[in-house]
Every structure is written in structure tokens, then in C-alpha cells.
Design a protein around this motif. Structure first.
Motif, short mmCIF file in Angstrom:
data_model
loop_
_atom_site.label_atom_id
_atom_site.label_comp_id
_atom_site.label_asym_id
_atom_site.label_seq_id
_atom_site.Cartn_x
_atom_site.Cartn_y
_atom_site.Cartn_z
N UNK A 22 24.07 36.91 -24.25
CA UNK A 22 25.52 36.64 -24.28
C UNK A 22 26.14 36.60 -22.89
N UNK A 23 25.53 37.29 -21.93
CA UNK A 23 26.07 37.27 -20.57
C UNK A 23 25.42 36.19 -19.71
N UNK A 24 24.86 35.15 -20.37
CA UNK A 24 24.32 33.97 -19.70
C UNK A 24 23.14 34.31 -18.80
N UNK A 25 22.26 35.15 -19.29
CA UNK A 25 20.99 35.42 -18.62
C UNK A 25 19.87 34.80 -19.45
N UNK A 26 18.74 34.54 -18.80
CA UNK A 26 17.64 33.88 -19.50
C UNK A 26 16.32 34.54 -19.14
N UNK A 27 15.40 34.45 -20.09
CA UNK A 27 14.03 34.90 -19.85
C UNK A 27 13.09 33.93 -20.53
N UNK A 28 11.87 33.84 -20.00
CA UNK A 28 10.81 33.04 -20.60
C UNK A 28 9.61 33.96 -20.81
N UNK A 29 9.25 34.15 -22.07
CA UNK A 29 8.16 35.06 -22.42
C UNK A 29 8.37 36.44 -21.81
N UNK A 30 9.63 36.89 -21.85
CA UNK A 30 9.96 38.23 -21.40
C UNK A 30 10.17 38.38 -19.91
N UNK A 31 9.96 37.31 -19.15
CA UNK A 31 10.15 37.36 -17.70
C UNK A 31 11.51 36.76 -17.35
N UNK A 32 12.31 37.50 -16.62
CA UNK A 32 13.64 37.02 -16.25
C UNK A 32 13.53 35.76 -15.40
N UNK A 33 14.48 34.86 -15.61
CA UNK A 33 14.52 33.60 -14.87
C UNK A 33 15.75 33.63 -13.97
N UNK A 34 15.53 33.40 -12.70
CA UNK A 34 16.63 33.41 -11.75
C UNK A 34 17.36 32.08 -11.79
N UNK A 35 18.69 32.14 -11.91
CA UNK A 35 19.50 30.94 -11.93
C UNK A 35 19.81 30.49 -10.50
N UNK A 36 19.67 29.20 -10.27
CA UNK A 36 20.07 28.63 -9.00
C UNK A 36 21.56 28.32 -9.03
N UNK A 37 22.12 28.04 -7.86
CA UNK A 37 23.54 27.75 -7.78
C UNK A 37 23.89 26.55 -8.67
N UNK A 38 24.86 26.74 -9.54
CA UNK A 38 25.30 25.66 -10.41
C UNK A 38 24.56 25.58 -11.73
N UNK A 39 23.52 26.36 -11.91
CA UNK A 39 22.77 26.34 -13.16
C UNK A 39 23.33 27.35 -14.14
N UNK A 40 23.29 26.99 -15.44
CA UNK A 40 23.52 28.02 -16.45
C UNK A 40 22.15 28.51 -16.93
#
Length: 286
Positions: A22-40
Motif C-alpha cells: 500500500x505504501x508503493x513498495x515492491x518485491x520480487x520473490x521476497x527481495x525488495x526492488x529499488x525504485x529509480x527516479x520517476x518509477x512507481x
């Protein structure tokens, strides 16, 4: 948006899991994915999966979990194509149990009729073509991903070349680590519109995989990508008008056909290539 049309050709495994919070964070197979500038979060997660697809050389399956709990089955390709599915991913077939030896426990194996001692053959080394890079090379790979995610394809290609050179020095040119990065370089060059370079890298990666008896499906996929590049050099395309270069296509025809035959692509691809190659002299002269 482009889509994957041949869904049955996509391997049943692996199935990656994207989770969006809900706070616009993402993970792939349990590993956090870092957002680049301008990415959701969704864009960042799909970019991560595209990199994984690029390393495999074919589209991959994904379950994308939204903050509301809904799950969307997708197929994601390394060229950016995202295909929603109307049904969940099919379950992979169950593996057959290992056969049970009928010999009594503790019974020694009989020697050969000659009476010579039994000498077991040395086990072939297990090669995992999808093993992650060793820790000491992760930072270099992150530089490739970071430049790619920022839209700096030329910088990503340079970083990938540096990484391939380092892996070549450490493991040799035909090691899975090295060949996988070679395939990533091909993908980056294709996206930059460097058709001849992408073709050469795809063909080289396909042949190296074939020589090392890598999983065949991915090897064929890379060979087809090399043929895809050659085709656009040889035949005018409204979609890619800048790719047309019949003189370069002529120079590469023999090598393309050699690699296609070596790795064993479908005969229709070889026949079509021969047909188009026969038309090239007049096209190049015009």
C-alpha cells in the motif's frame, strides 16, 4: 503495448512473485526492488523481472499481487511485453520418483567379468545456467541494471561489456556467467537499434551455449533473436526503417546460416533465410 502471443511456448517454471504494498513498495520473490527516479512500484518490479527474462533469453511467468489482495497472472518478456492471462498459470508436471534399486541393501556390486577392479567414472560437473553471479560481481551487475533503468542504454552496454570482460578473465568465455552477460549485451544493443552488433552477440551467445550443452530452449531463443536481427538488416521493415542494411546482411549471411544449422533451429527458419539471402545481391545493388 506489445504482447506475447505464443503462451504455450513459455516455460511453466519459474513463476516469479511480485508483491506491491500500500505504501508503493515492491518485491520480487521476497527481495525488495529499488525504485529509480520517476518509477512507481509496479514499473520497478516489472523492470526487475525483465532483467531476469533477459538472462534467461525468453518470456517468464509472473504472479503480481496487488495491495488489495488480488493476484494477476502475467507473462513478461525482456522486450517490455506484458501479457495478462485470463487464468492462473498451469501447474508444472510432477517429477517422477527416482527408481528404487532392486539390489539388497549392503550387497556389494559385482566386478566386471575380467576381474578388473570397479573404478567409478568421474562425475561431470553440474553447470547451473541460472545461478546468480558471485558476490564480487554483483556491484558491477547493479551498475548495468541502474543505467538501464535510468534509460541510459549506452552506459548500460558499456557496464555490461566491463562485466563480461571481468567474468571472462575469472571463469572463461564459455562459462554460464560470461555467456549470460553476453546475452544481456545483445539485448541492450538491440534496444539501442544496433542491429548488426546485436545479431553478432546473439549468435555468439547461442553458439557458446550449444557448445556447452546448455538448456536447449534458451539456446534456440537466442539463435532466433540473432536471425530476427539479420532479417531486419536484409528486409525493409516499416516498423524499423533504420535497420535495413543489405550490404551488412550479405556479409553475415554465411555465418548466420552456419549458426542456425549448428544449434538446430527450425528448418523453416533456415529455408526462409536462404530464400531471402538469394534476393540480397539485387537489393544491395539497388
Amino acid at each position: 503495448m506489445p504482447v506475447v502471443t505464443d503462451l504455450d511456448a513459455v516455460p511453466l517454471t519459474p513463476v516469479y512473485t511480485i508483491v506491491i504494498t500500500e505504501d508503493d513498495q515492491a518485491s520480487v520473490d521476497g527481495q525488495s526492488v529499488e525504485k529509480l527516479h520517476g518509477q512507481d512500484a509496479r514499473e520497478a518490479a516489472l523492470a526487475d523481472v525483465r532483467e531476469r527474462a533477459a538472462r534467461r533469453g525468453h518470456p517468464v511467468r509472473v504472479n503480481a499481487k496487488e495491495p488489495d489482495g488480488s493476484v494477476w497472472p502475467l507473462i513478461v518478456d525482456y522486450d517490455g511485453a506484458v501479457t495478462p492471462l485470463e487464468a492462473p498459470h498451469p501447474a508444472p508436471p510432477a517429477q517422477a520418483p527416482a527408481p528404487v534399486s532392486s539390489a539388497p541393501v549392503g550387497e556389494p556390486s559385482l566386478p566386471p567379468p575380467t576381474g578388473e577392479p570397479v573404478i567409478p567414472a568421474p562425475a561431470a560437473p553440474v553447470v547451473d545456467w541460472m545461478a546468480p553471479l558471485p558476490e564480487e560481481f554483483r556491484e558491477m551487475f547493479e551498475q548495468v541494471k541502474g543505467a538501464d533503468g535510468a534509460g541510459q542504454l549506452a552506459a548500460a552496454a558499456v557496464a555490461a561489456q566491463d562485466l563480461e570482460d571481468a567474468l571472462d578473465d575469472a571463469f572463461g568465455p564459455v562459462h554460464p556467467y560470461t555467456v549470460n552477460v553476453l546475452a544481456v549485451r545483445a539485448y541492450l544493443n538491440l534496444r539501442m537499434g544496433h542491429w548488426a552488433m546485436a545479431m553478432a552477440l546473439y549468435l555468439q551467445a547461442a553458439e557458446r551455449r550449444h557448445q556447452q550443452q546448455a538448456p536447449r530452449e534458451e539456446t534456440l531463443r537466442l539463435a532466433r533473436q540473432g536471425h530476427f536481427c539479420w532479417k531486419h538488416l536484409a528486409k525493409p521493415s516499416p516498423k524499423y526503417p533504420g535497420a535495413y542494411d543489405p550490404a551488412t546482411a550479405i556479409q553475415w549471411t554465411a555465418e548466420v546460416l552456419r549458426v542456425l544449422r549448428t544449434v538446430g533451429v527450425e528448418e523453416v527458419i533456415v529455408v526462409t533465410t536462404e530464400k531471402w539471402a538469394a534476393e540480397l545481391p539485387s537489393a544491395a545493388a539497388s
